[in-house]
Design an enzyme around this catalytic site. Structure first.
Site, short mmCIF file in Angstrom:
data_model
loop_
_atom_site.label_atom_id
_atom_site.label_comp_id
_atom_site.label_asym_id
_atom_site.label_seq_id
_atom_site.Cartn_x
_atom_site.Cartn_y
_atom_site.Cartn_z
N ASP A 32 10.60 -0.32 8.50
CA ASP A 32 10.60 0.63 7.38
C ASP A 32 11.56 0.07 6.33
O ASP A 32 12.16 -0.99 6.52
CB ASP A 32 10.99 2.02 7.85
CG ASP A 32 12.42 2.10 8.36
OD1 ASP A 32 13.16 1.11 8.24
OD2 ASP A 32 12.79 3.15 8.88
N SER A 33 11.69 0.77 5.21
CA SER A 33 12.44 0.20 4.08
C SER A 33 13.87 0.70 4.01
O SER A 33 14.66 0.22 3.21
CB SER A 33 11.74 0.57 2.78
OG SER A 33 11.79 1.98 2.61
N GLY A 34 14.20 1.68 4.83
CA GLY A 34 15.51 2.31 4.73
C GLY A 34 15.51 3.51 3.79
O GLY A 34 16.48 4.26 3.73
N GLY A 35 14.42 3.67 3.04
CA GLY A 35 14.34 4.76 2.07
C GLY A 35 14.53 6.12 2.73
O GLY A 35 15.35 6.94 2.29
N PHE A 36 13.80 6.35 3.81
CA PHE A 36 13.89 7.64 4.48
C PHE A 36 15.26 7.86 5.11
O PHE A 36 15.84 8.94 5.02
CB PHE A 36 12.80 7.76 5.55
CG PHE A 36 12.80 9.08 6.26
CD1 PHE A 36 12.33 10.23 5.63
CD2 PHE A 36 13.33 9.20 7.54
CE1 PHE A 36 12.36 11.45 6.28
CE2 PHE A 36 13.37 10.42 8.19
CZ PHE A 36 12.88 11.56 7.56
N ASP A 48 11.03 3.68 -0.85
CA ASP A 48 10.54 4.89 -1.50
C ASP A 48 11.60 5.98 -1.52
O ASP A 48 12.66 5.85 -0.89
CB ASP A 48 9.31 5.42 -0.76
CG ASP A 48 9.64 5.83 0.68
OD1 ASP A 48 10.58 5.24 1.26
OD2 ASP A 48 8.96 6.71 1.22
N GLN A 63 3.61 9.44 -1.88
CA GLN A 63 4.49 10.61 -1.81
C GLN A 63 3.83 11.77 -2.58
O GLN A 63 2.62 11.73 -2.82
CB GLN A 63 5.87 10.28 -2.40
CG GLN A 63 6.69 9.35 -1.51
CD GLN A 63 7.25 10.04 -0.26
OE1 GLN A 63 7.09 11.25 -0.08
NE2 GLN A 63 7.87 9.26 0.62
N GLY A 90 6.86 11.42 3.52
CA GLY A 90 7.24 12.76 3.06
C GLY A 90 6.48 13.89 3.72
O GLY A 90 6.40 14.99 3.19
N ASP A 99 4.22 6.45 14.02
CA ASP A 99 5.47 6.12 14.71
C ASP A 99 6.24 7.42 14.87
O ASP A 99 6.11 8.33 14.05
CB ASP A 99 6.33 5.15 13.91
CG ASP A 99 7.08 5.86 12.79
OD1 ASP A 99 6.46 6.18 11.76
OD2 ASP A 99 8.28 6.15 12.96
N CYS A 137 -1.45 10.80 35.19
CA CYS A 137 -0.83 9.64 34.54
C CYS A 137 -0.71 8.48 35.53
O CYS A 137 -0.34 8.67 36.68
CB CYS A 137 0.55 10.03 34.02
SG CYS A 137 1.45 8.66 33.25
N CYS A 156 1.22 5.74 34.97
CA CYS A 156 2.37 4.89 34.63
C CYS A 156 3.20 4.61 35.88
O CYS A 156 3.08 5.30 36.90
CB CYS A 156 3.21 5.51 33.52
SG CYS A 156 4.43 6.72 34.07
N CYS A 190 5.13 7.65 37.23
CA CYS A 190 4.32 8.66 37.92
C CYS A 190 3.75 8.15 39.24
O CYS A 190 3.50 8.93 40.15
CB CYS A 190 3.20 9.16 37.01
SG CYS A 190 3.83 10.27 35.72
N HIS A 208 7.92 7.01 30.97
CA HIS A 208 6.74 7.87 31.11
C HIS A 208 6.26 8.39 29.76
O HIS A 208 5.06 8.38 29.47
CB HIS A 208 7.01 9.07 32.03
CG HIS A 208 5.96 10.13 31.86
ND1 HIS A 208 4.70 10.04 32.43
CD2 HIS A 208 5.95 11.25 31.10
CE1 HIS A 208 3.97 11.06 32.05
NE2 HIS A 208 4.69 11.83 31.25
#
Lengths: 392, 392
Positions: free
Chosen positions: A95-99, A149, A209, A236, A286, A324, A326, A329, A355
């Protein structure tokens, strides 16, 4: 001319689509979930586990903000970029660090030029801008970079939202310009030789946005596409607004998004949100929920959420999720996981994280299969019924 | 009549011996190091890692004291014993809780009958005795149980040491009696069918005490062997006395220990201590150093200890140990591990624990090979020189 990425849609079921995103470091089948590797580590899990058959994460996310502050650019450059530094050879999106800086609230000051804030690591005054963010992401050498952003609060009024959107558009242009310059200068530490119709260059995604205002979202989209990126993210959302509002925004926005580019819904969400997002045409997600909630004792299962602390699991010899497959489990019981959690054993976090990530990644695997076999609508209904059944 | 275990010596090199300890749940090549799984978890590591090729731990240790207090006997019984509860099918040795309650210092009261103390979990008043310890260990169903003993401080004077040794001998008899009764009653939750010359029953080890007084150690040994056990441990060392004192006690004691039974040096030690112990005829070790120090940022390597926090590793792209073939050394650099540690990432503890256990287990693998090829003396000299070289 070859591109940094190639996206192709392979199947559709309504608005839901399954596809393939080719990046310089490997193919990513979409829709896809990206585990969050904030500071160069997906918290509580080894890379070998992420690569294992039961998780098989094809791409992870790294946070520019965190990595810039610690260990810092110099160290990551000296260590040959993020992939080499952390020992992960599959694709990484940064990511850009904006958030992150926006989330600092009163601790940061946003101007036309960029964002000033104090480092949570050492208290130093730092300045993040479109240009700096692109420089950091080039040094990290991620496979997909994001524009810098500005986010508006979920319930921002029209005027605030427009101001924020316009700023993001100006920052998007500056991001694009500096990104292209850095690519030309060879600053991208993850650069690979061209091949297979791919340029080997870093890809750059734009971010739409406009808060919850449909016309602003539409305008933001059109003007972002006009600048031109390798994929389009929706930022956003999931920042305070009600869920139905988010779905309403998305359902009107995605039909207008360019078909031939991947669509990434940032920071979303629960397993139900992922399935809902897919139904509206989203390709990438994500979220920190599987890792963060795992550390706090919450397991996601096909029958809903399960709080491992509850006394009802004291001697329960069932796995977290009967359906599941995994490694956790297959091996461990609710009783054991509860014991580990109450005893403060690190292994509780490790196993619940494993899990939860397996459940998120497997859900999208099943989503892709359902779309390909034309049964997504059926899958979605059954999945939602099961997860809301309250019988966990 | 078949026994719970069978021990055979396969090679010797001086006093050092390599052998095989057959237990009801598998073969253990000796000398062996046992990772400590205090509360049903070897801290910071998954069982899959312990079973992996680079660690391949053949036996782990569980703490009766911790498991008795939490999750408690009822839960472990309902869950079918410790192996089933934690999901580990290889052998487990349980200590008796004697050392743990002794370590509580002023928080416990020792009488002829047993030890009274307050639970660190809920503050309740608890009473641990030879009989209770045997009952707990039967419910846990460990493969090797230990008698309930009393430890004397490393520098205990003769009178204190004798009093403690005599008490341990009386407790050893009571442990033996109650253990046999519980076996006859079928209380051992780990009981397996007889086979391969093994009875399928739980094994019981005696513990030699006597602080640093050679004559007391000798007497303790003789009277413990007279009671009769499946193996003999040396307790009450590495509890405050100087290292040379410990080696002196051991070098006089082990030649008198019965050859045909495994010898277990409890709670020891550093990698150098393990090699030294082997040279004096020890077969089994356990210690929290690799796991505890790993969590605190210390790595054990063939060139000595390494503090991962040190600034000198900031951009160091070497593995922790150039000669180590563990998964962590194959994949990650000192620079990355330092970053993880400083960022407070759980993965730092996870990876350092993995490497440290790999180093301890691999050291004993190499020790066994050296003994079998008659090169232990040479191995020991090179190992000691390297680890003290100070060039890490």
């Amino acid at each position: 001319m070859s591109k940094p990425t190639q996206f192709s849609i392979e199947s559709r079921d309504g608005m839901a689509r399954s596809g393939a995103l080719a990046t310089r470091r490997g193919m990513i089948e979409t829709p896809v979930f990206m585990p969050v590797g904030t500071a160069g580590s997906v918290k509580g899990i080894r890379f070998e586990e992420l690569e294992g058959d039961d998780l098989d994460a094809k791409i992870i996310l790294g946070n520019t903000y965190h990595l810039w502050l610690r260990p810092g650019l110099e160290t990551i450059r000296e260590c040959g970029g993020l992939h080499k530094f952390i020992g992960w050879q599959r694709p990484i999106l940064t990511d850009s660090g904006g958030f992150q800086v926006w989330s600092l609230g009163e601790l940061r000051k946003i101007t036309e030029e960029g964002t000033e804030f104090r480092s949570h690591v050492d208290g130093s005054l730092r300045f993040l801008s479109p240009e700096v963010s692109m420089e950091v992401q080039a040094a990290l050498g991620s496979d997909i970079a994001m524009i810098f952003d500005e986010c508006a609060p979920g319930e921002a009024d029209r005027e605030t939202a427009r101001r924020s959107m316009e700023l993001t558009l100006r920052w998007a242009k500056r991001s694009r310009a500096r990104f292209d310059q850095l690519q030309a200068e060879g600053a991208d530490s993850g650069k690979l030789p061209a091949g297979n119709d791919l340029s080997g260059a870093q890809a750059l995604f734009g971010i739409v946005q406009g808060a919850t205002h449909h016309d602003l979202r539409r305008e933001s989209l059109a003007r972002t596409v006009e600048i031109g990126f390798d994929g389009y993210a929706i930022g956003g959302l999931s920042v305070g607004e009600e869920k139905p509002v988010m779905w309403d925004v998305l359902s009107r926005l995605t039909p207008e998004m360019p078909e031939e580019y991947p669509r990434y819904l940032m920071g979303v969400g629960t397993p139900e949100d992922l399935v809902e997002g897919v139904s509206l045409g989203i390709d990438m997600f994500d979220c920190v929920l599987p890792t963060r909630n795992g550390r706090n004792g919450q397991a996601f299962t096909s029958l809903g959420k399960l709080n491992i602390k509850n006394a009802q699991w004291t001697s329960d010899d069932r796995p977290l999720d009967d359906t599941c497959e995994c490694a956790v489990c297959r091996r461990h019981t609710r009783a054991y996981l509860r014991h580990l959690y109450l005893a403060g054993e690190m292994l509780a976090s490790i196993l619940l994280t494993h899990h939860n990530l397996a459940f998120f990644l497997d859900t999208l695997r099943r989503v892709r299969q359902a779309i390909r076999s034309g049964k997504f609508t059926e899958f979605r209904r059954e999945f939602t019924e099961s997860i809301n059944s309250g019988v966990v």
